[in-house]
Motif scaffolding. Sequence first.
Motif, PDB file in Angstrom:
ATOM      1  N   PHE A 183      44.172  -8.431 -40.085  1.00 35.05           N
ATOM      2  CA  PHE A 183      43.457  -9.699 -40.180  1.00 35.05           C
ATOM      3  C   PHE A 183      41.947  -9.541 -40.050  1.00 35.05           C
ATOM      4  CE2 PHE A 183      47.621 -11.689 -39.635  1.00 35.05           C
ATOM      5  CZ  PHE A 183      47.514 -12.713 -40.561  1.00 35.05           C
ATOM      6  N   THR A 184      41.506  -8.523 -39.319  1.00 34.28           N
ATOM      7  CA  THR A 184      40.059  -8.284 -39.241  1.00 34.28           C
ATOM      8  C   THR A 184      39.512  -7.855 -40.603  1.00 34.28           C
ATOM      9  OG1 THR A 184      40.214  -7.691 -36.902  1.00 34.28           O
ATOM     10  CG2 THR A 184      38.243  -6.981 -38.077  1.00 34.28           C
ATOM     11  N   LEU A 185      40.207  -6.936 -41.267  1.00 36.07           N
ATOM     12  CA  LEU A 185      39.800  -6.544 -42.620  1.00 36.07           C
ATOM     13  C   LEU A 185      39.829  -7.746 -43.560  1.00 36.07           C
ATOM     14  CD1 LEU A 185      41.713  -3.143 -42.954  1.00 36.07           C
ATOM     15  CD2 LEU A 185      39.243  -3.453 -42.647  1.00 36.07           C
ATOM     16  N   LEU A 186      40.820  -8.602 -43.361  1.00 38.78           N
ATOM     17  CA  LEU A 186      40.931  -9.795 -44.196  1.00 38.78           C
ATOM     18  C   LEU A 186      39.755 -10.743 -43.933  1.00 38.78           C
ATOM     19  CD1 LEU A 186      42.910 -10.938 -46.290  1.00 38.78           C
ATOM     20  CD2 LEU A 186      44.078 -12.124 -44.426  1.00 38.78           C
ATOM     21  N   ALA A 187      39.421 -10.949 -42.652  1.00 38.80           N
ATOM     22  CA  ALA A 187      38.308 -11.834 -42.302  1.00 38.80           C
ATOM     23  C   ALA A 187      36.983 -11.276 -42.796  1.00 38.80           C
ATOM     24  CB  ALA A 187      38.252 -12.038 -40.797  1.00 38.80           C
ATOM     25  N   GLN A 188      36.852  -9.962 -42.784  1.00 41.33           N
ATOM     26  CA  GLN A 188      35.640  -9.317 -43.299  1.00 41.33           C
ATOM     27  C   GLN A 188      35.621  -9.258 -44.821  1.00 41.33           C
ATOM     28  OE1 GLN A 188      36.023  -5.601 -41.230  1.00 41.33           O
ATOM     29  NE2 GLN A 188      34.979  -6.338 -39.386  1.00 41.33           N
ATOM     30  N   ARG A 189      36.740  -9.690 -45.427  1.00 39.39           N
ATOM     31  CA  ARG A 189      36.918  -9.760 -46.875  1.00 39.39           C
ATOM     32  C   ARG A 189      36.780  -8.377 -47.514  1.00 39.39           C
ATOM     33  NH1 ARG A 189      33.081 -14.805 -48.205  1.00 39.39           N
ATOM     34  NH2 ARG A 189      34.304 -15.091 -50.105  1.00 39.39           N
ATOM     35  N   THR A 190      37.355  -7.394 -46.825  1.00 43.42           N
ATOM     36  CA  THR A 190      37.359  -6.022 -47.338  1.00 43.42           C
ATOM     37  C   THR A 190      38.774  -5.483 -47.516  1.00 43.42           C
ATOM     38  OG1 THR A 190      37.182  -5.119 -45.093  1.00 43.42           O
ATOM     39  CG2 THR A 190      35.122  -5.499 -46.289  1.00 43.42           C
ATOM     40  N   LEU A 191      39.782  -6.335 -47.386  1.00 44.39           N
ATOM     41  CA  LEU A 191      41.159  -5.904 -47.556  1.00 44.39           C
ATOM     42  C   LEU A 191      41.482  -5.896 -49.049  1.00 44.39           C
ATOM     43  CD1 LEU A 191      43.604  -5.010 -45.904  1.00 44.39           C
ATOM     44  CD2 LEU A 191      44.404  -7.363 -45.912  1.00 44.39           C
ATOM     45  N   VAL A 192      41.575  -4.729 -49.643  1.00 46.45           N
ATOM     46  CA  VAL A 192      41.721  -4.490 -51.082  1.00 46.45           C
ATOM     47  C   VAL A 192      40.393  -4.743 -51.794  1.00 46.45           C
ATOM     48  CG1 VAL A 192      42.942  -5.021 -53.221  1.00 46.45           C
ATOM     49  CG2 VAL A 192      44.185  -5.038 -51.055  1.00 46.45           C
ATOM     50  N   SER A 193      39.944  -6.001 -51.811  1.00 47.41           N
ATOM     51  CA  SER A 193      38.666  -6.358 -52.427  1.00 47.41           C
ATOM     52  C   SER A 193      38.286  -7.729 -51.905  1.00 47.41           C
ATOM     53  CB  SER A 193      38.773  -6.390 -53.952  1.00 47.41           C
ATOM     54  OG  SER A 193      39.577  -7.482 -54.368  1.00 47.41           O
ATOM     55  N   ARG A 194      37.053  -8.137 -52.153  1.00 49.56           N
ATOM     56  CA  ARG A 194      36.608  -9.458 -51.727  1.00 49.56           C
ATOM     57  C   ARG A 194      37.464 -10.551 -52.377  1.00 49.56           C
ATOM     58  NH1 ARG A 194      31.768 -11.082 -49.532  1.00 49.56           N
ATOM     59  NH2 ARG A 194      31.242 -13.292 -49.752  1.00 49.56           N
ATOM     60  N   ALA A 195      37.724 -10.397 -53.691  1.00 46.76           N
ATOM     61  CA  ALA A 195      38.517 -11.407 -54.402  1.00 46.76           C
ATOM     62  C   ALA A 195      39.945 -11.454 -53.881  1.00 46.76           C
ATOM     63  CB  ALA A 195      38.502 -11.121 -55.904  1.00 46.76           C
ATOM     64  N   ALA A 196      40.548 -10.274 -53.666  1.00 43.31           N
ATOM     65  CA  ALA A 196      41.922 -10.238 -53.151  1.00 43.31           C
ATOM     66  C   ALA A 196      41.983 -10.822 -51.748  1.00 43.31           C
ATOM     67  CB  ALA A 196      42.449  -8.809 -53.167  1.00 43.31           C
ATOM     68  N   SER A 197      40.987 -10.520 -50.909  1.00 42.00           N
ATOM     69  CA  SER A 197      40.947 -11.073 -49.551  1.00 42.00           C
ATOM     70  C   SER A 197      40.881 -12.593 -49.596  1.00 42.00           C
ATOM     71  CB  SER A 197      39.748 -10.513 -48.781  1.00 42.00           C
ATOM     72  OG  SER A 197      39.898  -9.139 -48.528  1.00 42.00           O
ATOM     73  N   ASP A 198      40.036 -13.123 -50.493  1.00 42.89           N
ATOM     74  CA  ASP A 198      39.934 -14.582 -50.605  1.00 42.89           C
ATOM     75  C   ASP A 198      41.263 -15.199 -51.033  1.00 42.89           C
ATOM     76  OD1 ASP A 198      37.301 -14.610 -49.843  1.00 42.89           O
ATOM     77  OD2 ASP A 198      36.490 -14.696 -51.871  1.00 42.89           O
ATOM     78  N   ARG A 199      41.952 -14.557 -51.959  1.00 41.31           N
ATOM     79  CA  ARG A 199      43.247 -15.091 -52.411  1.00 41.31           C
ATOM     80  C   ARG A 199      44.264 -15.078 -51.269  1.00 41.31           C
ATOM     81  NH1 ARG A 199      42.186 -11.604 -56.945  1.00 41.31           N
ATOM     82  NH2 ARG A 199      43.813 -10.156 -56.228  1.00 41.31           N
ATOM     83  N   MET A 200      44.293 -13.989 -50.506  1.00 46.55           N
ATOM     84  CA  MET A 200      45.242 -13.903 -49.393  1.00 46.55           C
ATOM     85  C   MET A 200      44.919 -14.921 -48.307  1.00 46.55           C
ATOM     86  SD  MET A 200      46.137  -9.834 -48.986  1.00 46.55           S
ATOM     87  CE  MET A 200      44.585  -9.088 -49.488  1.00 46.55           C
ATOM     88  N   LEU A 201      43.639 -15.085 -47.976  1.00 48.45           N
ATOM     89  CA  LEU A 201      43.258 -16.066 -46.962  1.00 48.45           C
ATOM     90  C   LEU A 201      43.656 -17.477 -47.391  1.00 48.45           C
ATOM     91  CD1 LEU A 201      39.734 -14.759 -45.893  1.00 48.45           C
ATOM     92  CD2 LEU A 201      41.698 -15.071 -44.375  1.00 48.45           C
ATOM     93  N   GLN A 202      43.378 -17.807 -48.642  1.00 45.32           N
ATOM     94  CA  GLN A 202      43.716 -19.151 -49.112  1.00 45.32           C
ATOM     95  C   GLN A 202      45.219 -19.396 -49.063  1.00 45.32           C
ATOM     96  OE1 GLN A 202      41.903 -19.260 -52.982  1.00 45.32           O
ATOM     97  NE2 GLN A 202      39.821 -19.084 -52.137  1.00 45.32           N
ATOM     98  N   ARG A 203      46.005 -18.372 -49.391  1.00 43.01           N
ATOM     99  CA  ARG A 203      47.465 -18.549 -49.342  1.00 43.01           C
ATOM    100  C   ARG A 203      47.936 -18.705 -47.896  1.00 43.01           C
ATOM    101  NH1 ARG A 203      50.667 -17.553 -53.689  1.00 43.01           N
ATOM    102  NH2 ARG A 203      49.275 -15.965 -54.583  1.00 43.01           N
ATOM    103  N   LEU A 204      47.387 -17.914 -47.003  1.00 39.09           N
ATOM    104  CA  LEU A 204      47.769 -17.999 -45.587  1.00 39.09           C
ATOM    105  C   LEU A 204      47.328 -19.315 -44.960  1.00 39.09           C
ATOM    106  CD1 LEU A 204      46.903 -14.312 -44.764  1.00 39.09           C
ATOM    107  CD2 LEU A 204      49.158 -15.321 -44.353  1.00 39.09           C
ATOM    108  N   GLU A 205      46.247 -19.919 -45.481  1.00 35.76           N
ATOM    109  CA  GLU A 205      45.812 -21.230 -44.982  1.00 35.76           C
ATOM    110  C   GLU A 205      46.808 -22.330 -45.352  1.00 35.76           C
ATOM    111  OE1 GLU A 205      41.908 -21.989 -46.479  1.00 35.76           O
ATOM    112  OE2 GLU A 205      41.075 -20.173 -45.557  1.00 35.76           O
TER     113      GLU A 205
END
Length: 529
Positions: A183-205
């Motif tokens: 989740f830290t990598l996700l919050a930093q938007r570095t998990l896979v890529s910035r775009a992928a992180s944003d997609r995952m965060l939006q789905r988890l929201e």
Amino acid sequence: MGSEVRRTISVVLAIALSLPATTTHVALAAPASLPSLLDSRISSFSGGAGIVVQDGVTGKILYQHDPDEEVITASLYKLGVLLEAERRVDAATLRYTDSITIEPEDVTEDGSYESAGTTLTLDDALEQMITVSDNGAALALQRILGAHEINTTLAALKIQPFTLAEDPNDDNVASPRAIATFFTLLAQRTLVSRAASDRMLQRLERQEINDRLPAQLPPGTVVAHKTGNLGFATHDAGVIYGKAGDPVVVVAMTWDSPEDEAIDLIQSIGSLVYANALASPTNVTYAVPQQPVSATAGRPLVQTIRLTNLGPNDWRLNDPDPFTLMWEMADAGGKIVGRSAHLPLWDIGVGKAVDYPIVIDMPATAGDYKVTFGLADRANGALASVGAPTASMTVRSHAPFLVSLGVSISSVLHRDEASAAIVTFTPLADLAAVTQLQLGWRVIDRTSRVISEGALPVGAAKPGPSSSYLVPFVAPAIRGPFTLELYALTEGRAASAVIRKTVEIDAPRTYGGDPAPGLSSRPSPSPRP
């Protein structure tokens, strides 16, 4: 205490908040009392708990308790599946429009909402896996992506220990620290890529199971998270966004305790972390009913809630500006239809809890209402406006009931087969004439989702003596343990309070290849997603 800001502490599962690129991040600093408050709360928990609270931008650890314990993940393994799918979408080896077919081996007895043979797009399968924790969609995705490949991706990102079982005799396991890293990598938007992180965060929201981490946070708080349940293991992990945009990553994984106790702990952790690490001014947690509360339209409802003072100061009724309690009621459309005055609280010492009875005036119109409780004081009014935790419950208001319902039915039912139910109507004062009634029913899974529902004709209720009827109840085409809710109906509205029974829906009975003798079967409604 006066009108001073009284701070609270909370422990969260995995939670991280992300900031716009142009925002300057102020590093989160846990109050000096946070560790002791969290330690105190966890010490009263009967099971085991692995907790990590972490700044979602800098990665600084704000609190940890047994962070390296390897725990059976329950549905948190779906985070690894989500990661691998998004990695392949980013690499253009998968597309959201690709088809995923649910095979028979993907369907579990509990928590699968699609039948074998159902075809979903990759996007829809990911959505159901995350937002409602659909096991069938998750296992189909894991089968296609491969547990070994998912583990390789997790290891490459140093999210360890976090492994999906590659042998059917093994378990999916992860440590709280590993989930916090995710989740830290996700919050930093570095998990896979910035775009992928944003997609995952939006789905988890868009998570729909919100009975844990978000349950006592202020209305409108954004939380990107994933829950997990496996009887003896109850988890929640995600990203909580504070009013200033600061992210805090929190992980709460529990084991060897009753599920209700674990959920209560996780709710407290979410409330405490939000109130301290995200600079919010209160120190209270609430215990309110998790299931809808029944009330009669136009008549007062007396409801007891529990408040626990988790802050550094005693609450005293004779303080210059003491805390008070307030409630606000909204209808199904979100319109505010009722609000209390300031309700004085009794003296509550630090770490102490009190059961507080509240009289709620119900509107004359029947329907579902959301009642939200929160602290206030005279100087500031409702403290939710400055980030104080709140708690909400659903009140299901109805016209006056006509009968008291009794139902006798086996605790073991068989899908698509009829079982005998003895239904008894005992008249109440509001039953003025002979009234034809039906038996309404709902099948609820352990995440409180309605899996199937329907109604069947029964007979007449009459003023005076009770009336009993023998009726066939056909179990829906699902398997597993469920809660069966039963209630009397007349002209489409409830005529009795809901009664709940725990049932096991098993495979059909067989009698040498012939249909089961006795009551004839009839079609039943299909499970709904």
